[in-house]
Design an enzyme around this catalytic site. Structure first.
Site, short mmCIF file in Angstrom:
data_model
loop_
_atom_site.label_atom_id
_atom_site.label_comp_id
_atom_site.label_asym_id
_atom_site.label_seq_id
_atom_site.Cartn_x
_atom_site.Cartn_y
_atom_site.Cartn_z
N ASP A 82 -26.88 -4.50 -81.67
CA ASP A 82 -25.17 -4.60 -81.62
C ASP A 82 -24.53 -3.08 -82.55
OD1 ASP A 82 -22.74 -5.76 -81.66
OD2 ASP A 82 -23.08 -6.68 -83.54
N HIS A 83 -23.57 -2.78 -82.23
CA HIS A 83 -23.28 -1.42 -82.83
C HIS A 83 -23.96 -0.55 -83.21
CE1 HIS A 83 -18.87 -2.93 -82.89
NE2 HIS A 83 -19.23 -4.10 -83.12
N HIS A 181 -13.12 -7.59 -86.32
CA HIS A 181 -14.38 -8.18 -87.08
C HIS A 181 -14.16 -8.72 -88.43
CE1 HIS A 181 -16.22 -4.86 -84.53
NE2 HIS A 181 -16.72 -5.89 -84.13
N GLY A 182 -14.63 -9.99 -88.63
CA GLY A 182 -14.24 -10.52 -89.95
C GLY A 182 -13.34 -11.76 -89.65
N HIS A 210 -15.27 -8.56 -79.04
CA HIS A 210 -15.74 -8.39 -80.25
C HIS A 210 -14.99 -9.16 -81.28
CE1 HIS A 210 -19.20 -5.51 -80.16
NE2 HIS A 210 -18.71 -5.58 -79.03
N GLY A 211 -15.37 -9.66 -82.49
CA GLY A 211 -14.55 -10.33 -83.54
C GLY A 211 -14.27 -11.60 -83.24
N ASN A 232 -18.83 -12.02 -78.94
CA ASN A 232 -19.44 -11.78 -80.10
C ASN A 232 -19.03 -12.70 -81.28
OD1 ASN A 232 -20.77 -9.96 -78.48
ND2 ASN A 232 -20.50 -8.21 -80.29
N THR A 235 -19.56 -13.26 -88.09
CA THR A 235 -18.87 -13.78 -89.48
C THR A 235 -19.19 -15.13 -89.92
OG1 THR A 235 -17.48 -11.95 -89.57
CG2 THR A 235 -17.05 -13.60 -91.16
P1 13P Z 1 -17.04 -11.53 -85.95
O1 13P Z 1 -17.86 -11.17 -87.31
O2 13P Z 1 -15.78 -11.16 -86.66
O3 13P Z 1 -17.37 -12.78 -85.36
O4 13P Z 1 -17.36 -10.39 -84.78
C1 13P Z 1 -18.75 -10.22 -84.39
C2 13P Z 1 -18.85 -9.00 -83.65
O5 13P Z 1 -18.10 -8.65 -82.91
C3 13P Z 1 -20.35 -8.29 -83.96
O6 13P Z 1 -20.14 -7.20 -83.11
#
Ligand code: 13P
Length: 289
Positions: A82-83, A181-182, A210-211, A232, A235
């Site tokens: 990831d990322h 994210h978060g 994502h997020g 995804n 968090t």
């Molecule tokens: P969250 O942490 O907001 O769930 O997002 C995860 C993410 O997109 C990882 O690539």
């Protein structure tokens, strides 16, 4: 059982009109929980490691562990990086058996993003590994940006079509459409029209949201209807599945007790969170293997 590519999971998801959850893991019991959920729900699953996780556990350790757990539970797993921003880390993960990688050059210029993504596509193709890229920029909730500043980073549909042509062979594209994210301070506002338009223009490239932590369930369902195929979740597993559980049970433990008792709760909680997401994403019962 074994590790399978993102591409194969995405082809099935597109046919079935559902999304596959991509769940971040940080350690053994947490990835066991994710894969146990896939077994219990008969669902496809993506287990994803961030570059930080790779630094912490080592790519060989991760591949051996996830492959072994896939065997233990008898379900195929997509093992995704990831990322990643660094070409060498990506190549090392591919060489050691990751079946999918994300190159995130979304904070670079369009041309730099195209150039490094195309290099990753070329390298990954030699091993049959899948590739996700990002265009626009999703960013984090902790970043101090206004709504307008965030909107300015949303993925432009026409640019997405150009990007897919220019990079010649990405399997999936992370799009910026209102998530971050978060944990959210306010509920996110997803740009559903944008999702539909991007899907219309690049129907063969799987769209990634994502997020996922904190996105309302109806928004997930609508995004999936409009073409999102990978979602995804990080968090929620990090805090609710791992950190908070360890804190709660470790505090209750006498000093000489078995640490596995704490970690078993992590496995259970991560499984519970993951199973619920599989129901929401429509992937329950869709494992064809
Ligand atoms: P969250 O942490 O907001 O769930 O997002 C995860 C993410 O997109 C990882 O690539």
């Amino acid at each position: 059982m074994s590790l399978i590519t993102l591409r194969s999971a995405m082809l099935q998801a597109e046919k079935g009109g559902y999304a596959v959850g991509s769940f971040n893991f940080f350690g053994l019991e947490n990835v066991q929980g994710i894969i146990a959920a896939a077994a219990a729900k008969n669902s496809p699953v993506i287990a994803q490691a961030s570059p930080g996780c790779v630094r912490h556990m080592g790519e060989k350790g991760i591949v051996g562990m996830v492959r072994g757990i896939s065997d233990d539970y008898g379900v195929p797993v997509v093992l995704h990086l990831d990322h990643a921003t660094d070409y060498d880390t990506i190549c090392r993960c591919i060489d050691n058996g990751f079946t999918s990688v994300m190159i995130d050059a979304s904070s670079k210029s369009y041309q730099e993003n195209v150039d490094i993504t195309a290099r990753v596509v070329e390298y990954a193709a030699q091993c049959g590994c899948s590739v996700e890229a990002e265009l626009g920029h999703v960013g984090g909730n902790e970043e101090d940006v206004t709504v307008d500043e965030r909107r300015a980073l949303f993925t432009e549909p026409d640019k997405a079509r150009q990007f897919v042509e220019d990079t010649e062979g990405i399997d999936a594209l992370a799009i910026a459409v209102g998530t971050a994210h978060g944990f959210y301070k306010l509920p996110p506002k997803l740009d559903f029209e944008r999702i539909a338009e991007i899907h219309r223009l690049i129907p063969k490239t799987s769209l990634v949201l994502h997020g996922g932590t904190g996105v309302p369930e109806d928004d997930f369902r609508r995004a999936i209807q409009l073409g999102v195929r990978k979602i995804n979740i990080g968090t929620e597993l990090w805090y609710c599945g791992y950190g908070n559980v360890m804190k709660k049970y470790a505090e209750e433990m006498p000093y000489n007790s078995d640490p596995r008792k704490v970690m078993a709760h992590v496995r259970e909680e991560c499984q519970k969170i993951t199973e619920h997401k599989m129901d929401v994403f429509g992937s329950t019962g869709k494992n064809l293997v």
